[in-house]
Scaffold this active site. Sequence first.
Site, PDB file in Angstrom:
ATOM      1  N   ARG A 164     -12.771  16.673 -33.465  1.00  0.00           N
ATOM      2  CA  ARG A 164     -12.102  17.716 -32.681  1.00  0.00           C
ATOM      3  C   ARG A 164     -12.533  19.056 -33.283  1.00  0.00           C
ATOM      4  O   ARG A 164     -11.816  19.697 -34.033  1.00  0.00           O
ATOM      5  CB  ARG A 164     -10.579  17.571 -32.732  1.00  0.00           C
ATOM      6  CG  ARG A 164     -10.036  16.335 -32.057  1.00  0.00           C
ATOM      7  CD  ARG A 164      -9.811  16.424 -30.553  1.00  0.00           C
ATOM      8  NE  ARG A 164     -10.943  16.258 -29.684  1.00  0.00           N
ATOM      9  CZ  ARG A 164     -10.856  15.822 -28.432  1.00  0.00           C
ATOM     10  NH1 ARG A 164      -9.697  15.464 -27.925  1.00  0.00           N
ATOM     11  NH2 ARG A 164     -11.915  15.744 -27.675  1.00  0.00           N
TER      12      ARG A 164
ATOM     13  N   ASP B 156       2.178  21.004 -19.829  1.00  0.00           N
ATOM     14  CA  ASP B 156       1.467  19.768 -20.071  1.00  0.00           C
ATOM     15  C   ASP B 156       2.451  18.952 -20.907  1.00  0.00           C
ATOM     16  O   ASP B 156       2.619  19.189 -22.104  1.00  0.00           O
ATOM     17  CB  ASP B 156       0.151  20.006 -20.816  1.00  0.00           C
ATOM     18  CG  ASP B 156      -0.598  18.694 -21.044  1.00  0.00           C
ATOM     19  OD1 ASP B 156       0.063  17.644 -21.072  1.00  0.00           O
ATOM     20  OD2 ASP B 156      -1.831  18.733 -21.192  1.00  0.00           O
TER      21      ASP B 156
ATOM     22  N   TYR C 151       0.834  -1.203   0.000  1.00  0.00           N
ATOM     23  CA  TYR C 151       0.000   0.000   0.000  1.00  0.00           C
ATOM     24  C   TYR C 151       0.868   1.252   0.000  1.00  0.00           C
ATOM     25  O   TYR C 151       0.565   2.220  -0.683  1.00  0.00           O
ATOM     26  CB  TYR C 151      -0.938   0.014   1.222  1.00  0.00           C
ATOM     27  CG  TYR C 151      -1.928   1.162   1.132  1.00  0.00           C
ATOM     28  CD1 TYR C 151      -3.142   1.011   0.461  1.00  0.00           C
ATOM     29  CD2 TYR C 151      -1.624   2.411   1.676  1.00  0.00           C
ATOM     30  CE1 TYR C 151      -4.027   2.069   0.334  1.00  0.00           C
ATOM     31  CE2 TYR C 151      -2.506   3.471   1.550  1.00  0.00           C
ATOM     32  CZ  TYR C 151      -3.707   3.300   0.876  1.00  0.00           C
ATOM     33  OH  TYR C 151      -4.575   4.344   0.741  1.00  0.00           O
TER      34      TYR C 151
ATOM     35  N   PHE D 111      -6.930  22.360 -23.960  1.00  0.00           N
ATOM     36  CA  PHE D 111      -7.253  20.956 -24.108  1.00  0.00           C
ATOM     37  C   PHE D 111      -8.508  20.704 -23.268  1.00  0.00           C
ATOM     38  O   PHE D 111      -8.684  21.303 -22.216  1.00  0.00           O
ATOM     39  CB  PHE D 111      -6.115  20.009 -23.707  1.00  0.00           C
ATOM     40  CG  PHE D 111      -6.524  18.585 -23.965  1.00  0.00           C
ATOM     41  CD1 PHE D 111      -6.634  18.120 -25.265  1.00  0.00           C
ATOM     42  CD2 PHE D 111      -6.910  17.747 -22.929  1.00  0.00           C
ATOM     43  CE1 PHE D 111      -7.112  16.844 -25.533  1.00  0.00           C
ATOM     44  CE2 PHE D 111      -7.387  16.466 -23.190  1.00  0.00           C
ATOM     45  CZ  PHE D 111      -7.488  16.013 -24.503  1.00  0.00           C
ATOM     46  N   THR D 112      -9.365  19.804 -23.734  1.00  0.00           N
ATOM     47  CA  THR D 112     -10.701  19.631 -23.134  1.00  0.00           C
ATOM     48  C   THR D 112     -10.654  19.445 -21.613  1.00  0.00           C
ATOM     49  O   THR D 112     -11.256  20.223 -20.874  1.00  0.00           O
ATOM     50  CB  THR D 112     -11.400  18.422 -23.782  1.00  0.00           C
ATOM     51  OG1 THR D 112     -10.518  17.301 -23.702  1.00  0.00           O
ATOM     52  CG2 THR D 112     -11.727  18.697 -25.258  1.00  0.00           C
TER      53      THR D 112
ATOM     54  N   PHE E 133     -18.560  15.810 -25.751  1.00  0.00           N
ATOM     55  CA  PHE E 133     -18.166  14.991 -26.906  1.00  0.00           C
ATOM     56  C   PHE E 133     -18.073  13.507 -26.583  1.00  0.00           C
ATOM     57  O   PHE E 133     -18.262  12.663 -27.449  1.00  0.00           O
ATOM     58  CB  PHE E 133     -16.841  15.489 -27.490  1.00  0.00           C
ATOM     59  CG  PHE E 133     -15.725  15.538 -26.481  1.00  0.00           C
ATOM     60  CD1 PHE E 133     -15.568  16.642 -25.664  1.00  0.00           C
ATOM     61  CD2 PHE E 133     -14.850  14.480 -26.346  1.00  0.00           C
ATOM     62  CE1 PHE E 133     -14.550  16.687 -24.715  1.00  0.00           C
ATOM     63  CE2 PHE E 133     -13.824  14.510 -25.409  1.00  0.00           C
ATOM     64  CZ  PHE E 133     -13.686  15.624 -24.584  1.00  0.00           C
TER      65      PHE E 133
ATOM     66  N   LYS F   5       0.286   8.502 -23.216  1.00  0.00           N
ATOM     67  CA  LYS F   5       0.737   8.866 -24.559  1.00  0.00           C
ATOM     68  C   LYS F   5       2.229   8.555 -24.694  1.00  0.00           C
ATOM     69  O   LYS F   5       2.604   7.404 -24.810  1.00  0.00           O
ATOM     70  CB  LYS F   5       0.447  10.350 -24.829  1.00  0.00           C
ATOM     71  CG  LYS F   5      -1.027  10.651 -25.122  1.00  0.00           C
ATOM     72  CD  LYS F   5      -1.870  10.721 -23.900  1.00  0.00           C
ATOM     73  CE  LYS F   5      -3.200  11.400 -24.114  1.00  0.00           C
ATOM     74  NZ  LYS F   5      -4.045  11.356 -22.909  1.00  0.00           N
TER      75      LYS F   5
HETATM   76  N1  F0G Z   1      -3.429  16.797 -21.868  1.00  0.00           N
HETATM   77  C1  F0G Z   1      -3.402  16.475 -23.164  1.00  0.00           C
HETATM   78  C2  F0G Z   1      -2.623  17.308 -24.113  1.00  0.00           C
HETATM   79  C3  F0G Z   1      -4.100  15.350 -23.608  1.00  0.00           C
HETATM   80  O1  F0G Z   1      -4.067  15.029 -24.901  1.00  0.00           O
HETATM   81  C4  F0G Z   1      -4.833  14.569 -22.677  1.00  0.00           C
HETATM   82  C5  F0G Z   1      -5.610  13.432 -23.111  1.00  0.00           C
HETATM   83  C6  F0G Z   1      -4.844  14.961 -21.340  1.00  0.00           C
HETATM   84  C7  F0G Z   1      -4.115  16.077 -20.970  1.00  0.00           C
HETATM   85  C8  F0G Z   1      -5.626  14.216 -20.299  1.00  0.00           C
HETATM   86  O2  F0G Z   1      -5.013  13.034 -20.005  1.00  0.00           O
HETATM   87  O3  F0G Z   1      -6.673  11.300 -20.712  1.00  0.00           O
HETATM   88  O4  F0G Z   1      -4.743  10.749 -19.232  1.00  0.00           O
HETATM   89  O5  F0G Z   1      -6.634  12.082 -18.371  1.00  0.00           O
HETATM   90  N2  F0G Z   1      -5.890  13.215 -24.294  1.00  0.00           N
HETATM   91  C9  F0G Z   1      -6.595  12.083 -24.840  1.00  0.00           C
HETATM   92  C10 F0G Z   1      -6.762  12.280 -26.316  1.00  0.00           C
HETATM   93  C11 F0G Z   1      -7.861  11.734 -24.148  1.00  0.00           C
HETATM   94  O6  F0G Z   1      -7.406  11.419 -26.930  1.00  0.00           O
HETATM   95  O7  F0G Z   1      -6.251  13.249 -26.873  1.00  0.00           O
HETATM   96  P1  F0G Z   1      -5.821  11.719 -19.563  1.00  0.00           P
END
Ligand code: F0G
Length: 485
Positions: A384, A217, A74, A126-127, A451, A260
């Site tokens: 997108r 990021d 843990y 970013f979303t 989305f 990624k």
């Molecule tokens: N920042 C960037 C630039 C991203 O592309 C993503 C995720 C995140 C943060 C969030 O990370 O998914 O691990 O919580 N991008 C994915 C995509 C979902 O399909 O572009 P996460």
Amino acid sequence: MQKRRSWAEPYKIKMVEHLRMTTPEDRERAIAEAGYNTFLLRSDDVYIDLLTDSGTNAMSDRQWAGLLLGDEAYAGSRNYFHLEDVVRRRYGYRHLIPTHQGRGAEHLLSQLCISPGDSVPGNMYFTTTKHHQELAGGRFVDVIIDEAHDPTSEHPFKGNVDLVKMQRLIDEVGPERIPYLSLETNVNMAGGQPCSLENIRAACALCHEHSIPVFLDATRAVENAYFIREREPGYETASVADILREICSHADGCTMSAKKDALVNIGGFLAVNDDTLAERARNLCVVYEGLHTYGGLAGRDLEAMAIGIEESVEYDHIRARVGQVHYLGRRLMDAGVPIVRPIGGHGVFVDAARFLPHLPREQFPAQALTAALYAESGVRSMERGAVSVGRDRETGENVYPALELVRLTLPRRVYTQAHLDVTAESIVDLHADPERVVGLEMTYEPAHLRFFQARFRPVVGSVVLRRRRQGAPATEPAAAGSTIP
Ligand code: F0G
């Protein structure tokens, strides 16, 4: 030195995963059941899955071996200390707070640093990042250069921060209302476009002059480092690992989705230099993620991430990864398909507004193209554009961004060149007769990040892709693949 000719992969395939081949009728039914949203398809119904490069990587034999070394204690797992060591060596930050994935780190950073009414500048949104900033009471302010919003601009560093926009924001709201600059490497929503080191250095210096911290990021920072090596004078012979270290050295810390660059299926982290911020982050981590030495992950996940980071900075790996993306992009470009230029690092972005000029923006051309491409060939892509951006928080109106794109994202080390040929052929077929694609209207809209779960229906008729007209040229890509010479 001998000239290297091909980007061919520095690995071979040891295990395969079978795919189900589908018929056009199967796909028509599946996409209708999914409300014309590719996120709602079952992956069993997908032939080539280019939805995302997130968590879809093929791990190496070394990483799979690492899973068996998972220490599932843990607290204080040995894999945590291994990962801490790797993050310090490759990214250069002193404190590591693991999180279940990138948005976990974004949540911690936003809650710790943003006060209601703050402005949070970023080089394009970013979303999930923007959403967490807004949940913490912040207002996202776009400070990317204008070229990033122009899909035809060939600017080699479209991810760059516009220093004039940044200075203007500082003058307008005052540095004390700017908790940090959120600096994304290889900007996803701009099409996987890098920042130059010169710009990263200058943007960080400008912020630091005003005591504004900078958090990267770093999700695709290795891809950014590769582009710097390829394009920025003075870095032609530098190693990708050294460039990555230099990128990170200018900022105060980073959030990271390890799904990624870092070649794993799950995981992320927050990494910072400041002792007090790290202490506060560890404390918040136990509330939302788990103890600060596992952050919502199993010990084996931490181990796979540590090994994946080491593999990610190897030159031959990243060259093949980006090379594969460019292969697909060039095939589409050569056939006259409108794509975001230059070709990015993690995917090819089709300009849906230009691809489907007969569809008004209110009929979500990018969403319609993702659904039609799936119906055509079983290739899954992602919208997108206007659906991803969502509504204006104040007026409640749909926002129609300059970029209305379909992203073909390449998982790392997963697909072959023939898979890319099939993908290119089916897009080129659609492009030859774009009026087959029918516009969509939204029938269900969720409250957050719409989305992912929104549902649609065709504005006329009952299919998103009309049948080919008699005599129109056609290949049946999912069945036939590339023409056999
Ligand atoms: N920042 C960037 C630039 C991203 O592309 C993503 C995720 C995140 C943060 C969030 O990370 O998914 O691990 O919580 N991008 C994915 C995509 C979902 O399909 O572009 P996460």
